[in-house]
Design a protein around this motif. Sequence first.
Motif, PDB file in Angstrom:
ATOM      1  N   ASP A 193       0.849  -1.182   0.000  1.00 17.58           N
ATOM      2  CA  ASP A 193       0.000   0.000   0.000  1.00 17.58           C
ATOM      3  C   ASP A 193       0.892   1.242   0.000  1.00 17.58           C
ATOM      4  O   ASP A 193       1.493   1.578   1.018  1.00 17.58           O
ATOM      5  CB  ASP A 193      -0.917  -0.019   1.223  1.00 17.58           C
ATOM      6  N   TYR A 194       0.961   1.962  -1.125  1.00 14.90           N
ATOM      7  CA  TYR A 194       1.856   3.110  -1.242  1.00 14.90           C
ATOM      8  C   TYR A 194       1.389   4.323  -0.465  1.00 14.90           C
ATOM      9  O   TYR A 194       2.099   5.324  -0.382  1.00 14.90           O
ATOM     10  CB  TYR A 194       2.084   3.456  -2.713  1.00 14.90           C
ATOM     11  N   ASP A 195       0.216   4.281   0.145  1.00 18.96           N
ATOM     12  CA  ASP A 195      -0.145   5.314   1.103  1.00 18.96           C
ATOM     13  C   ASP A 195       0.681   5.171   2.380  1.00 18.96           C
ATOM     14  O   ASP A 195       0.647   6.040   3.254  1.00 18.96           O
ATOM     15  CB  ASP A 195      -1.639   5.239   1.446  1.00 18.96           C
ATOM     16  N   ARG A 196       1.415   4.057   2.484  1.00 19.67           N
ATOM     17  CA  ARG A 196       2.311   3.815   3.625  1.00 19.67           C
ATOM     18  C   ARG A 196       3.746   3.598   3.142  1.00 19.67           C
ATOM     19  O   ARG A 196       4.485   2.797   3.713  1.00 19.67           O
ATOM     20  CB  ARG A 196       1.835   2.581   4.408  1.00 19.67           C
ATOM     21  N   ASP A 197       4.124   4.310   2.088  1.00 18.95           N
ATOM     22  CA  ASP A 197       5.446   4.123   1.484  1.00 18.95           C
ATOM     23  C   ASP A 197       6.531   4.872   2.265  1.00 18.95           C
ATOM     24  O   ASP A 197       7.135   5.834   1.781  1.00 18.95           O
ATOM     25  CB  ASP A 197       5.407   4.594   0.026  1.00 18.95           C
ATOM     26  N   TYR A 198       6.749   4.442   3.486  1.00 17.07           N
ATOM     27  CA  TYR A 198       7.826   4.992   4.312  1.00 17.07           C
ATOM     28  C   TYR A 198       8.421   3.870   5.141  1.00 17.07           C
ATOM     29  O   TYR A 198       7.779   2.843   5.380  1.00 17.07           O
ATOM     30  CB  TYR A 198       7.317   6.114   5.230  1.00 17.07           C
ATOM     31  N   VAL A 427      -3.836  13.935  -2.276  1.00 16.26           N
ATOM     32  CA  VAL A 427      -4.032  13.575  -3.671  1.00 16.26           C
ATOM     33  C   VAL A 427      -3.688  12.112  -3.900  1.00 16.26           C
ATOM     34  O   VAL A 427      -3.115  11.442  -3.041  1.00 16.26           O
ATOM     35  CB  VAL A 427      -3.160  14.460  -4.587  1.00 16.26           C
ATOM     36  N   GLY A 428      -4.037  11.620  -5.100  1.00 15.29           N
ATOM     37  CA  GLY A 428      -3.780  10.224  -5.412  1.00 15.29           C
ATOM     38  C   GLY A 428      -3.251  10.052  -6.816  1.00 15.29           C
ATOM     39  O   GLY A 428      -3.320  10.954  -7.636  1.00 15.29           O
ATOM     40  N   SER A 429      -2.673   8.891  -7.104  1.00 19.57           N
ATOM     41  CA  SER A 429      -2.164   8.548  -8.419  1.00 19.57           C
ATOM     42  C   SER A 429      -2.643   7.147  -8.769  1.00 19.57           C
ATOM     43  O   SER A 429      -2.590   6.240  -7.945  1.00 19.57           O
ATOM     44  CB  SER A 429      -0.634   8.589  -8.430  1.00 19.57           C
ATOM     45  N   ALA A 430      -3.095   6.970 -10.015  1.00 18.36           N
ATOM     46  CA  ALA A 430      -3.588   5.663 -10.435  1.00 18.36           C
ATOM     47  C   ALA A 430      -2.470   4.640 -10.521  1.00 18.36           C
ATOM     48  O   ALA A 430      -2.725   3.439 -10.467  1.00 18.36           O
ATOM     49  CB  ALA A 430      -4.281   5.797 -11.791  1.00 18.36           C
ATOM     50  N   ALA A 431      -1.216   5.088 -10.646  1.00 17.22           N
ATOM     51  CA  ALA A 431      -0.102   4.166 -10.830  1.00 17.22           C
ATOM     52  C   ALA A 431       0.000   3.153  -9.697  1.00 17.22           C
ATOM     53  O   ALA A 431       0.218   1.968  -9.921  1.00 17.22           O
ATOM     54  CB  ALA A 431       1.206   4.946 -10.958  1.00 17.22           C
ATOM     55  N   LYS A 433      -2.393   3.172  -7.032  1.00 12.03           N
ATOM     56  CA  LYS A 433      -3.683   3.221  -6.325  1.00 12.03           C
ATOM     57  C   LYS A 433      -3.559   4.039  -5.037  1.00 12.03           C
ATOM     58  O   LYS A 433      -4.075   3.649  -3.981  1.00 12.03           O
ATOM     59  CB  LYS A 433      -4.187   1.807  -6.032  1.00 12.03           C
ATOM     60  N   ILE A 434      -2.889   5.163  -5.154  1.00 15.72           N
ATOM     61  CA  ILE A 434      -2.648   6.025  -3.996  1.00 15.72           C
ATOM     62  C   ILE A 434      -3.860   6.929  -3.774  1.00 15.72           C
ATOM     63  O   ILE A 434      -4.392   7.515  -4.713  1.00 15.72           O
ATOM     64  CB  ILE A 434      -1.383   6.866  -4.214  1.00 15.72           C
ATOM     65  N   GLU A 435      -4.257   7.052  -2.541  1.00 18.44           N
ATOM     66  CA  GLU A 435      -5.412   7.869  -2.193  1.00 18.44           C
ATOM     67  C   GLU A 435      -5.083   8.986  -1.212  1.00 18.44           C
ATOM     68  O   GLU A 435      -5.835   9.952  -1.103  1.00 18.44           O
ATOM     69  CB  GLU A 435      -6.524   6.991  -1.592  1.00 18.44           C
ATOM     70  N   GLU A 436      -3.992   8.876  -0.471  1.00 18.74           N
ATOM     71  CA  GLU A 436      -3.734   9.815   0.618  1.00 18.74           C
ATOM     72  C   GLU A 436      -2.294  10.309   0.620  1.00 18.74           C
ATOM     73  O   GLU A 436      -1.545  10.100   1.568  1.00 18.74           O
ATOM     74  CB  GLU A 436      -4.056   9.161   1.966  1.00 18.74           C
ATOM     75  N   HIS A 437      -1.851  10.941  -0.467  1.00 23.63           N
ATOM     76  CA  HIS A 437      -0.536  11.564  -0.511  1.00 23.63           C
ATOM     77  C   HIS A 437      -0.677  13.078  -0.457  1.00 23.63           C
ATOM     78  O   HIS A 437      -1.715  13.629  -0.822  1.00 23.63           O
ATOM     79  CB  HIS A 437       0.195  11.183  -1.804  1.00 23.63           C
ATOM     80  N   VAL A 438       0.383  13.748  -0.016  1.00 20.96           N
ATOM     81  CA  VAL A 438       0.482  15.193  -0.158  1.00 20.96           C
ATOM     82  C   VAL A 438       1.511  15.470  -1.245  1.00 20.96           C
ATOM     83  O   VAL A 438       2.420  14.661  -1.465  1.00 20.96           O
ATOM     84  CB  VAL A 438       0.897  15.877   1.167  1.00 20.96           C
ATOM     85  N   VAL A 482       8.775  15.797 -15.082  1.00 24.61           N
ATOM     86  CA  VAL A 482       8.325  15.757 -13.696  1.00 24.61           C
ATOM     87  C   VAL A 482       8.197  17.174 -13.168  1.00 24.61           C
ATOM     88  O   VAL A 482       9.143  17.972 -13.278  1.00 24.61           O
ATOM     89  CB  VAL A 482       9.295  14.950 -12.819  1.00 24.61           C
ATOM     90  N   ASP A 483       7.044  17.518 -12.622  1.00 21.29           N
ATOM     91  CA  ASP A 483       6.884  18.845 -12.040  1.00 21.29           C
ATOM     92  C   ASP A 483       6.310  18.813 -10.625  1.00 21.29           C
ATOM     93  O   ASP A 483       6.273  19.838  -9.947  1.00 21.29           O
ATOM     94  CB  ASP A 483       6.024  19.741 -12.936  1.00 21.29           C
ATOM     95  N   TYR A 484       5.858  17.649 -10.174  1.00 20.93           N
ATOM     96  CA  TYR A 484       5.383  17.486  -8.803  1.00 20.93           C
ATOM     97  C   TYR A 484       5.917  16.177  -8.240  1.00 20.93           C
ATOM     98  O   TYR A 484       6.082  15.189  -8.965  1.00 20.93           O
ATOM     99  CB  TYR A 484       3.851  17.461  -8.745  1.00 20.93           C
ATOM    100  N   ILE A 485       6.196  16.190  -6.950  1.00 24.64           N
ATOM    101  CA  ILE A 485       6.523  14.962  -6.230  1.00 24.64           C
ATOM    102  C   ILE A 485       5.514  14.802  -5.104  1.00 24.64           C
ATOM    103  O   ILE A 485       4.825  15.758  -4.742  1.00 24.64           O
ATOM    104  CB  ILE A 485       7.961  14.998  -5.661  1.00 24.64           C
ATOM    105  N   SER A 486       5.400  13.590  -4.569  1.00 25.63           N
ATOM    106  CA  SER A 486       4.430  13.385  -3.489  1.00 25.63           C
ATOM    107  C   SER A 486       5.008  12.500  -2.397  1.00 25.63           C
ATOM    108  O   SER A 486       5.992  11.780  -2.599  1.00 25.63           O
ATOM    109  CB  SER A 486       3.136  12.761  -4.032  1.00 25.63           C
ATOM    110  N   SER A 487       4.365  12.576  -1.236  1.00 25.79           N
ATOM    111  CA  SER A 487       4.771  11.811  -0.058  1.00 25.79           C
ATOM    112  C   SER A 487       3.536  11.268   0.641  1.00 25.79           C
ATOM    113  O   SER A 487       2.464  11.882   0.598  1.00 25.79           O
ATOM    114  CB  SER A 487       5.539  12.709   0.922  1.00 25.79           C
ATOM    115  N   PRO A 488       3.654  10.110   1.303  1.00 24.23           N
ATOM    116  CA  PRO A 488       2.546   9.675   2.166  1.00 24.23           C
ATOM    117  C   PRO A 488       2.300  10.731   3.244  1.00 24.23           C
ATOM    118  O   PRO A 488       3.235  11.411   3.686  1.00 24.23           O
ATOM    119  CB  PRO A 488       3.064   8.374   2.784  1.00 24.23           C
TER     120      PRO A 488
END
Length: 510
Positions: A193-198, A427-431, A433-438, A482-488
Amino acid sequence: MKRILIPAGGVIAATGLLAAGLAGTASAASDVAKDNLATSAANANAIASFWAENNGAALKAATESNVWEKSDVAKLQSKGGSTTDTKPGSTAPIGEEKKTAAKVQNVNMPKTIGKVFFVNGKGEKKWCSATSIQSQYRNLVATAGHCVYDTGANADVMDKWVFVPGYYQGKAPWGIYVGKQAFTHYDFDVYEDYDRDYAFVTVYNGVKVDGSESSKNVSKAEWDKYTGLKDSKDVEISKEEYLKGSVDPTSTESYWVKRGSAPEATGPDFPGATVGKVEVSEGRYNRAGIGKGNGRKFGEPVTENVTANEAAAYKAKQRRNSFKYPAKVERDRRGNWTITHFFVQQWYKPGSDTKFYKTVFYIIDHKSLDAGRLGDNVGGQGFAWNQPTGKAIRVFGYPAAAHPDGNKNYTGITPKWCYGKTTKKLVGSAAKKIEEHVALKCAMTEGADGGPWLYNYSNAKRLGYVNGVTSTFNDQDGNGRVDYISSPYFDGETNTVYKAAAASWSGKVV
């Protein structure tokens, strides 16, 4: 706060890291999963030597992580976000706290950042970005979960995992810190689960390797048990020594006796070739003289009468090794069993008598020095969770990959930084299935993944609070860059994982 749902009846498919998590060493207590990296000081010393030897050749050979495919770099989607699960909180950083504030124009890079190096499931040497973070034993590293767990190969943890703060072109100014245990959220370890990618990784004391080494001969049993650097080589011995070892293997404590090799076969036109007798199958016997190297028939077939039990025993051996037992086994009209042997001539190279070997086993000891604890050497960033979005963040990392359009702005040699306010909505990414990134507007590419998002960063003290780690790379305007990056989003469950790691001791390597 998202939860993984299990279907009615509690049945789920065990695939990828799910299977590794259920069958491996991962243990979940509440939201925390924990996996071993280097399991002993000897193993850790071997890993440090692997990266350090030959003037850091393996470190220089590593390339940036390649978890994200070009097709994964997509536009972020607004999902509406989620709420915090507990009150906001923070843990203060360590090191350089007493420095006075000063007005400066340039950004001072934190001493805590560096690269994590590892070998993935494909055997490739890779690296991500990371930072030292405050902990009870000053031994903790924060990075992305995919820089610790091999999601690309559907395997378990990465191999030979180390952290090198201040890394520059094969140099480890404060030493090499070998990972001992990796802590992550159970949902990442088991479900990817990439919403917990840490991940938070405890490391042994740093190691500095001076390049010199010594070796020590040991017994086969000692060699098998040793988890550090080791090697072996075959040494030719006399037939007498071979026979002595075959009868009494303990007569040579440091050696295991190896069976000798057969003479080297050659053709009849080889000068001085000698002739030998070789047993073959009936088919090869009948073809003798046709193919070069088969030789000629050596006399008539030899037939012996045997009992049914003897015939059955020979056939059993034949099934295991038809080359060693090629004879023909049959039963005649009267019910008698026979074994027929067929022989051909074979020429052998002069002086190619059977040779005998013993295998010498030895362990390798690189001269290593204890570099001390990570936090004592470079400090450690603080930690913050459940912080409001829309706040200023400074992100650090070692970007190296080309943009999706092929342009390569970064080398990965030196760290870079981005500054701005995080998106107010999660925000999320379909790649993945992310639902809760900043997210943050930033053009850094892969290689920067795992790098810290520092909240309330002090340019004078070079310290702040880790409030995220770079996880994904995104193209919002669709121009192939690439113009944006995201984090859990770091919430109370992230703090639970962090606290478990921050209270774990690791110890010394040497």
